[in-house]
Write an enzyme that holds these catalytic residues in place. Structure first.
Site, PDB file in Angstrom:
ATOM      1  N   CYS A 149     -29.947 -11.501 -10.599  1.00 27.38           N
ATOM      2  CA  CYS A 149     -29.207 -10.989 -11.756  1.00 27.38           C
ATOM      3  C   CYS A 149     -27.989 -10.197 -11.313  1.00 27.38           C
ATOM      4  O   CYS A 149     -28.108  -9.043 -10.899  1.00 27.38           O
ATOM      5  CB  CYS A 149     -30.122 -10.121 -12.615  1.00 27.38           C
ATOM      6  SG  CYS A 149     -29.313  -9.422 -14.079  1.00 27.38           S
ATOM      7  N   CYS A 152     -27.248  -7.075 -13.336  1.00 28.29           N
ATOM      8  CA  CYS A 152     -28.192  -5.984 -13.049  1.00 28.29           C
ATOM      9  C   CYS A 152     -27.820  -5.261 -11.758  1.00 28.29           C
ATOM     10  O   CYS A 152     -27.864  -4.038 -11.684  1.00 28.29           O
ATOM     11  CB  CYS A 152     -29.619  -6.529 -12.900  1.00 28.29           C
ATOM     12  SG  CYS A 152     -30.205  -7.532 -14.256  1.00 28.29           S
ATOM     13  N   ASP A 153     -27.480  -6.032 -10.729  1.00 26.19           N
ATOM     14  CA  ASP A 153     -27.420  -5.480  -9.378  1.00 26.19           C
ATOM     15  C   ASP A 153     -26.048  -5.528  -8.709  1.00 26.19           C
ATOM     16  O   ASP A 153     -25.884  -5.007  -7.604  1.00 26.19           O
ATOM     17  CB  ASP A 153     -28.415  -6.232  -8.477  1.00 26.19           C
ATOM     18  CG  ASP A 153     -29.845  -6.098  -8.977  1.00 26.19           C
ATOM     19  OD1 ASP A 153     -30.158  -5.075  -9.604  1.00 26.19           O
ATOM     20  OD2 ASP A 153     -30.646  -7.020  -8.737  1.00 26.19           O
TER      21      ASP A 153
END
Length: 326
Positions: A149, A152-153
Site C-alpha cells: 500500500c 499507507c507507507d
C-alpha cells in the site's frame, strides 16, 4: 464460547474490517443486536480489523487531519460498535449454510452436525487480500521495507530508492504516488509491456523518477530486520543481478476472501461477490444475505468506501428484516 443451543440472531456479520464494523454500528443502533464474527489474529487478512491492521499511518481517512495508525483506527471502529451493543467474538467462521433459513454459521469444526450460530440475515464482509510474490522472507519483512500500500507507507520512504512489482493500473498508480517521496522508483514488469491503460502508461513513461525494467521478476528479498536489496532476474536470459532498493511495493492484484461462500453466492468472473440484485446496493444472489467492503469491491478498495458500503449493507438488512418480520 459458542452457544450450546444456538439462538437465532437477527444479524450475523462475518468480518471486522471497516465494512463489517460500520455495519455493526448501524445494525446495533437499529436495535438488531448484531453478532460479529471478527476472525482470529493471524498474518492474513481474515484477522480482526482486516488489512488496516497491517498498515501503518492512514492519512486519507476523513476526520483525522494529522493521520492515524491503521490499528488505532480499527480499534476506534470496534469500540464504537461495542458502545451500541454489538456482540463481537474473536472466532473464525469456517462454514456457512445459506440454503435454508435461518442461515447457519459454523466456527471451529466445519464438519459439526449443527451450526454454531443461526441468523435471519447475514452480512458478508470478509474483505480481500493482496496477492504476494510467495518469496521467502516476504511476510517477515512486511512493514519493514515490504508493503502492498503506497498511500499507507510511501511517506516512510522519503529519498529512498524503491521498487514496484506489477504492470497494471494499480502498479503505475503506486509508482507515480511514490515518486512524491522516493529518489527513484523502479518498476519491475514481468512482460515486455504494461497492462495499464494508455493514460496510465503515459504517466509512467513521462515521469523522470520512474525507470521500467522489462521482463524482470524478483527472485529474492534480502534483509535481516529490514529490506536491504533485491535479487532480480531477467526472464529471457536468466541473468540475475542485485537491485539496490530499501522499499518494495507489491502491486500484482487482490484476491477476495470468498472461499466461505463459494458455491452458495453468485461471484464475478474475478471472484468478487456480485451485489446489487433485488434493488439494494448490498444485496446478493440469496435473499437475506448482504455483502460489503472489499469482498465485493474490486474498483475502489479504500477504507472509506468499505465503511460506506457497510452502512448500506446494514440499512439494506434492517429494511429487509422489517419487511419480513415487521
Amino acid at each position: 464460547m459458542s452457544d450450546p443451543t444456538p439462538a437465532v440472531h437477527d444479524v450475523i456479520i462475518i468480518g471486522s474490517g471497516p465494512a463489517g464494523l460500520t455495519a455493526a454500528v448501524y445494525t446495533a443502533r437499529a436495535n438488531l443486536a448484531p453478532l460479529v464474527i471478527e476472525g482470529e489474529p493471524s498474518s492474513t487478512s481474515d484477522q480482526p480489523g482486516g488489512q488496516l491492521m497491517l498498515t501503518t499511518e492512514v492519512e486519507n481517512f476523513p476526520g483525522f487531519p494529522e493521520g492515524i495508525m491503521g490499528p488505532e483506527l480499527m480499534l476506534r471502529f470496534r469500540e464504537q460498535a461495542l458502545r451500541f451493543g454489538a456482540d463481537i467474538r474473536t472466532e473464525k467462521a469456517t462454514r456457512v449454510d445459506l440454503s435454508s433459513r435461518p442461515f447457519g454459521v459454523w466456527v471451529g469444526n466445519p464438519e459439526a452436525p449443527e451450526p454454531t450460530y443461526r441468523a435471519r440475515a447475514v452480512i458478508v464482509s470478509t474483505g480481500a487480500q493482496s496477492l504476494m510474490l510467495g518469496l521467502e522472507d516476504e511476510g517477515r519483512l512486511i512493514g519493514h521495507g515490504v508493503s502492498t500500500c503506497a498511500t499507507c507507507d510511501g511517506f516512510f520512504f522519503r529519498d529512498h530508492e524503491i521498487a514496484v512489482v506489477g504492470g497494471g493500473d494499480s502498479a503505475v498508480e503506486e509508482a507515480t504516488f511514490l515518486t512524491k517521496f522516493a529518489s527513484k522508483v523502479t518498476m519491475l514488469v514481468r512482460r515486455d509491456q504494461l497492462r495499464a491503460s494508455k493514460i496510465m502508461q503515459e504517466r509512467a513513461f513521462n515521469n523522470p523518477k520512474i525507470e521500467i525494467r522489462w521482463n524482470t521478476v524478483v527472485k529474492e528479498i534480502v534483509g535481516d530486520s529490514k529490506l536491504e536489496h533485491l535479487v532480480v532476474e531477467d526472464v529471457l536470459s536468466g541473468e540475475q543481478s542485485i537491485l539496490p532498493a530499501t522499499g518494495l511495493f507489491v502491486a500484482i492484484g487482490h484476491k477476495p476472501n470468498t472461499d466461505l461462500v463459494k458455491g452458495q453466492l453468485e461471484l464475478e468472473d474475478n471472484g468478487y461477490l456480485v451485489t446489487g440484485q433485488g434493488g439494494g446496493a448490498s444485496t446478493t444472489s440469496v435473499e437475506g444475505v448482504f455483502a460489503c467492503g472489499d469482498v465485493q469491491d474490486h474498483t475502489y478498495r479504500q477504507a472509506i468506501t468499505a465503511a460506506g458500503s457497510g452502512c448500506m449493507a446494514a440499512i439494506d438488512a434492517e429494511r429487509w428484516l422489517e419487511a419480513q418480520h415487521g
